[in-house]
Design a protein around this motif. Sequence first.
Motif, short mmCIF file in Angstrom:
data_model
loop_
_atom_site.label_atom_id
_atom_site.label_comp_id
_atom_site.label_asym_id
_atom_site.label_seq_id
_atom_site.Cartn_x
_atom_site.Cartn_y
_atom_site.Cartn_z
N GLY A 43 -4.32 -6.54 -2.88
CA GLY A 43 -5.41 -5.69 -3.32
C GLY A 43 -5.00 -4.24 -3.38
N ASP A 44 -5.43 -3.54 -4.43
CA ASP A 44 -5.17 -2.11 -4.54
C ASP A 44 -6.27 -1.49 -5.40
OD1 ASP A 44 -3.93 0.45 -4.47
OD2 ASP A 44 -2.00 -0.53 -4.27
N ALA A 45 -6.18 -0.18 -5.60
CA ALA A 45 -7.22 0.56 -6.33
C ALA A 45 -7.04 0.35 -7.83
CB ALA A 45 -7.17 2.03 -5.98
N GLY A 46 -7.69 -0.65 -8.37
CA GLY A 46 -7.60 -0.93 -9.80
C GLY A 46 -6.92 -2.24 -10.10
N GLU A 47 -7.50 -3.00 -11.01
CA GLU A 47 -6.98 -4.33 -11.34
C GLU A 47 -5.58 -4.27 -11.93
OE1 GLU A 47 -8.36 -7.16 -10.65
OE2 GLU A 47 -10.36 -6.51 -10.02
N GLU A 48 -5.32 -3.29 -12.80
CA GLU A 48 -4.01 -3.22 -13.46
C GLU A 48 -2.90 -2.94 -12.46
OE1 GLU A 48 -1.69 -0.67 -16.95
OE2 GLU A 48 -3.87 -0.45 -16.70
N LEU A 49 -3.12 -1.95 -11.57
CA LEU A 49 -2.12 -1.63 -10.55
C LEU A 49 -1.90 -2.82 -9.63
CD1 LEU A 49 -0.27 0.33 -8.98
CD2 LEU A 49 -2.33 1.08 -7.72
N ALA A 50 -2.98 -3.43 -9.19
CA ALA A 50 -2.86 -4.57 -8.27
C ALA A 50 -2.09 -5.72 -8.92
CB ALA A 50 -4.24 -5.04 -7.83
N ALA A 51 -2.38 -6.00 -10.19
CA ALA A 51 -1.70 -7.10 -10.88
C ALA A 51 -0.21 -6.81 -11.04
CB ALA A 51 -2.35 -7.33 -12.24
N ARG A 52 0.13 -5.56 -11.38
CA ARG A 52 1.54 -5.21 -11.56
C ARG A 52 2.30 -5.33 -10.25
NH1 ARG A 52 3.75 -0.10 -11.29
NH2 ARG A 52 1.71 0.88 -11.57
N LYS A 53 1.72 -4.82 -9.17
CA LYS A 53 2.40 -4.87 -7.88
C LYS A 53 2.47 -6.30 -7.34
CE LYS A 53 3.51 -0.60 -7.47
NZ LYS A 53 4.95 -0.20 -7.42
#
Length: 372
Positions: A43-53
């Motif tokens: 989990g992170d701040a934002g779906e795009e960032l979370a998906a990339r990481k």
Amino acid sequence: MSKDTIGVGLIGSGFMGKAHALAWNSVGPVFGDAPRVRLLHLGDAGEELAARKAREFGFERASGDWRKVIADPEVDVVSITTPNKFHLEMANAALTAGKHVWCEKPMAPTLADAEMMLAAARASGKVAVLGYNYIQNPLIRHIRRLLDEGAIGPVNHVRIEMDEDFMADPEAPFQQRHEAANGWGAIDDFAVHPLSLIAILFGKVARVMCDMSKPYPTRKTADGDRDVEVYDIATILLRLENGASGYIAASRTAWGRKGRIAIQIFGAKGTIAFDQERMNEFQLYVTSDRPTEHGFRSIISAPHHPPYDRFCPAPGHSLGFNDLKTIECRQLIGRIVGEDSVGITFEDGIFIERTVAAAGRSFQEGRWMEVE
């Protein structure tokens, strides 16, 4: 958690989030005796960032909402690597949901928050540990053995200096670490590492006297200068419960220092010196040597300083920061499965937070303060 598998959730994918991910990925191959780790949810701040990481780190799924990580029924352990001000809410939510917690240091920006985290850990019955990886260095463990064996006699004085230069540039912009919402600054963002080493090597601090300063009272933002709300330099005189005196000096604005935690331990029969910037060696002076050979000797990390041997069969080949994180991860797993382990639990960490709180009050009131 099944007998053979641990499901992992990670909140935050910055520097420390990556360090946790590397540790979770490495712990099985390095140690060979841990349950299988399954990286489930990031989990992170934002779906795009979370998906990339999640793709980069090897997690099966991702969410832009950290609450979904905690709600995931397959997640057994939650790694929390977010800024300090979020630790209370996230750790308590995870513990209430029946998850084990691995939360990066410091415990929380205030002692009241830390006390609430401890209460949640006690109520949950789950394992809750803090991210103090420097205590996991095989040489720190060996230093503890030398102290227990009386190699340098009764300890009478301890000095620890922690310096880095990531805030040394007066032209660097304002960042979240300059906000009071994250704590005092140097003493809790930084000096908690020396306090964790004191806890592992010596035990509790009895009383403190603290001074702090702001070398740069303002920092630039896009809207103009903003007041720095915390202190980047701190000096803490201390008295340990065992009677030894000491001090901690911490600076986040020390040009040329990159990861320095310089420890000097003075005893009745010798001295031990260690510096985190040269983390694979320490120096030992003992009076039992003949006067003709008196002098510091260098002890180099090797397979006979476990668990160095789990990483490399040859001496002098050096471990690194992320290796210590892998050792810390194995200790967490050991605690979860009921083994004896080395680490700073919430129960241990509260004494570090009480020391920080006492240091803050000491600075405000200009006097020695007992650590309650």
